[in-house]
Design a protein around this motif. Structure first.
Motif, short mmCIF file in Angstrom:
data_model
loop_
_atom_site.label_atom_id
_atom_site.label_comp_id
_atom_site.label_asym_id
_atom_site.label_seq_id
_atom_site.Cartn_x
_atom_site.Cartn_y
_atom_site.Cartn_z
N CYS A 172 0.83 -1.19 0.00
CA CYS A 172 0.00 0.00 0.00
C CYS A 172 0.86 1.24 0.00
CB CYS A 172 -0.90 0.02 1.23
SG CYS A 172 -2.03 -1.38 1.29
N ALA A 191 -5.28 -0.68 1.17
CA ALA A 191 -5.13 0.69 1.65
C ALA A 191 -6.36 1.11 2.44
CB ALA A 191 -4.89 1.64 0.48
N THR A 193 -0.92 7.69 2.03
CA THR A 193 -2.17 8.36 1.74
C THR A 193 -2.00 9.86 1.80
OG1 THR A 193 -2.84 8.30 4.04
CG2 THR A 193 -3.47 6.43 2.67
#
Length: 306
Positions: free
Chosen positions: A17, A270, A20
């Motif tokens: 992942c 994620a 963010t």
């Protein structure tokens, strides 16, 4: 299609992942401008085609609207379902011509809005070019929703490039959509920046004009924006690229859909890490084709419009 296959094979080798971008506030779309509806015609008894003169999108753009069965002029409070299309094909009309939208939404108590998004628009306000996000998120709602009595409840869905658009719009405009769905969506654009740039260049697009420097790409990448989707009902579907029950014959594996599946798995990881709930339909065998998107759309409707 060969170019899409080549690019997707290049850009998707999932190793985990990504970071963010949920902590950063979404940049505002461009200021509203004097977009106008220049024509409206009845395609059939339920469907209208509006042409909008859009300063944001740089010209006249079509929007198709499918009215609910009980709709009548002056009625209000209707829910809205926005449907976004993929790249490199027939645009918004694909949903009506091939996507069986009229059949699947015939009994919905919602206004279905299908806007154009450009051959390679990628649902963004370009740094140097059309402002598709402003068109979809400012001009279209201002002009279309009051005309058809849309209230405050909205959902959005899309296939392929449109799956990216659905999740990006829901993330970047909190509170606008209560549900979003992606069917074989492009959910991670940052796996291979050079490969992505090559794909775009092959289609006449300079990514510097689209999103600017790669450091800015996370603002338009579902895998990076997933933290902003908390509280939105989410649905993501994909096949594994092997011929499945809706294909004709065995045939070769579909490398596009295989790559899309890896992107969807990455997005799901994620989302789990960010504490975001996603309803997934990773249905195994299936290719990057309309029969699977139609089936996924039908399966997603109870989540989109409960």
């Amino acid at each position: 299609m060969k170019k899409i296959l080549t690019w997707l094979v290049l850009v998707v080798t999932v190793t985990g992942c990504q970071g963010t971008a949920e902590s950063a506030a979404p940049p505002p779309v461009r200021s509203p401008s004097a977009a106008t509806v220049v024509s409206q015609e009845a395609v059939d008894g339920r469907t209208d085609r509006l042409v909008i003169d859009s300063p944001a999108a740089g010209g006249r753009r079509s929007v198709w609207v499918l009215k609910p069965e009980a709709w009548k002029p002056g009625s209000t409070g209707w829910r809205a379902l926005y449907l976004l299309h993929g790249c490199c094909a027939g645009g918004g009309w694909d949903w009506l011509r091939t996507g069986e939208v009229a059949r699947l939404t015939a009994r919905l108590d919602a206004v279905v809005i299908v806007p154009e998004g450009g051959w390679m628009g990628w649902y963004a306000d370009w740094r140097d070019g059309p402002a598709w996000e402003t068109f979809h998120m400012t001009e279209v709602p201002r002009l279309v929703e009051p005309r058809y009595g849309v209230g405050t409840r909205r959902a959005v869905a899309g296939f392929s490039m449109g799956g990216l658009g659905a999740f990006v719009y829901a993330a970047r405009h909190p509170g606008v959509f209560e549900a979003a769905a992606s069917f074989s969506g492009v959910l991670d654009t940052r796996e291979d920046v050079p490969g992505y740039r090559a794909f775009m260049a092959d289609n006449g697009v300079d990514t510097e004009d689209l999103w600017g420097d790669p450091s800015a790409w996370p603002e338009h990448n579902p895998a990076d924006l997933v933290g902003r989707l908390k509280g939105v009902r989410l649905y993501a579907s994909s096949g594994d690229g092997e011929p499945g029950p809706l294909d004709h014959g065995d045939g070769p594996a579909d490398r596009t859909e295989a790559a899309i599946m890896r992107q969807n798995l990455d997005f799901a990881k994620a989302a789990e890490k960010a504490g975001v709930t996603v309803t997934t339909d990773f249905y195994g065998n299936g290719t990057h084709t309309w029969p699977y998107w139609i089936r996924s759309f039908e399966r997603a409707l109870p989540l989109l419009l409960p």
